[in-house]
Scaffold this motif. Structure first.
Motif, short mmCIF file in Angstrom:
data_model
loop_
_atom_site.label_atom_id
_atom_site.label_comp_id
_atom_site.label_asym_id
_atom_site.label_seq_id
_atom_site.Cartn_x
_atom_site.Cartn_y
_atom_site.Cartn_z
N GLN A 183 -10.89 -35.69 2.67
CA GLN A 183 -9.64 -35.87 3.41
C GLN A 183 -9.30 -37.35 3.31
O GLN A 183 -9.98 -38.20 3.89
N TYR A 200 -1.40 -38.25 2.77
CA TYR A 200 -2.64 -37.50 2.91
C TYR A 200 -2.93 -36.79 1.60
O TYR A 200 -2.06 -36.14 1.03
N HIS A 202 -5.72 -34.16 -0.26
CA HIS A 202 -6.85 -33.23 -0.20
C HIS A 202 -7.38 -33.12 -1.61
O HIS A 202 -6.71 -32.59 -2.50
#
Length: 287
Positions: A183, A200, A202
């Motif tokens: 993350q 962000y 992933h």
């Protein structure tokens, strides 16, 4: 760090009527503006820029009640017009300058902050310092809002939008530390403001190999990392470690936060993700 923050609070009081150059105020302090802004926001619960704005409007309210001219106050406190000053004043006090001048309030004053050291540290923090060469963070990225407590629904929706097979594909691409699915938070506002946007991602870490064209990439320069391990309720235990780095670890160790992505590696997790063992990777430099 506590002494540096308290000296900075004193200097801010002397510069409320001018544009504040934090690089100049912190010159020779042995730290960086980036590190101070991050530590201040973690300890004070507000961005440094917001504290300065509140202090300016607190002092300006006293000047206003003494009958000083609104345009003169706007110029004194660095606003281009009486209207801009009025908007800033209302944002802090919840009432416009005219209302306060007529009724004497309401006023929401911001006291001068003073930082003090509380003796804690009874539970050692599990941390290690790691040197890493340049590597890539590869995966699926999205712009999301920063949330300090609880799960982030935008991040949850982003991860949920990925097919199960994609998680397996990403795991196969990862070939360096931090291991496993990551993350990643990048482009984070230095003041760490709630609601500010960040990137962000992933994905996984890759030291070498070909990156598939359909994946997003963040290139991470070589550098030093502080790695903190935590186990317990997720995400509460992880968020508590974030807070403890500011209140306990950084004030006690000769390392400063530097610009760069932060990474969370989930090493183990329960089936419903209510508990997890994680590693938090923070980019640091020697103070």
């Amino acid at each position: 760090m506590i002494g540096i923050l308290n000296r900075l609070m004193e200097q801010i009081e002397q510069h409320l009527e001018v544009e504040i150059d934090f690089d100049e105020l912190l010159a020779g302090s042995g730290t960086t503006v980036y590190h101070v802004r991050r530590m201040f926001s973690s300890l004070a619960g507000m961005p440094l820029s917001e504290y300065v704005r509140r202090r300016r409007m607190t002092v300006a309210a006293a000047d206003l009640l003494e009958g000083q001219d609104l345009l003169g106050l706007a110029v004194r406190y660095g606003y281009g017009s009486a209207e801009a000053f009025g908007r800033a004043f209302r944002a802090v006090h919840g009432a416009g300058p005219g209302d306060v001048r007529r009724d004497g309030g309401p006023l929401r004053s911001q006291p001068i902050l003073r930082f003090s050291l509380t003796v804690e540290g009874c539970v050692p923090m599990d941390a290690r310092i790691v040197e890493r060469p340049e590597f890539k963070l590869v995966g699926h990225s999205a712009r999301v809002q920063l949330i300090h407590e609880g799960s982030n629904p935008q991040i949850q929706a982003h991860i949920a939008s990925l097919p199960v097979s994609e998680h397996a594909r990403l795991k196969e691409l990862g070939n360096t530390e931090p291991a496993g699915l990551l993350q990643v938070s990048a482009d984070v506002d230095a003041d760490y403001r709630e609601g500010s946007e960040l990137t962000y991602l992933h994905g996984v870490a890759m030291l070498d190999g070909t990156v598939p064209e359909d994946l997003d990439t963040i290139t991470v320069p070589a550098g030093t990392w502080a790695v903190f391990r935590t186990s317990g309720p997720y995400p509460v235990a992880l968020q508590n470690v974030w807070a403890s780095t500011a209140t306990q670890w950084f004030p006690s160790n000769p390392w400063l936060l530097r610009e760069g992505p932060s990474m969370v590696a989930v090493l183990e997790r329960s089936e419903d993700f209510s508990t997890a063992t994680c590693e938090l990777w923070l980019p640091v430099e020697r103070g």
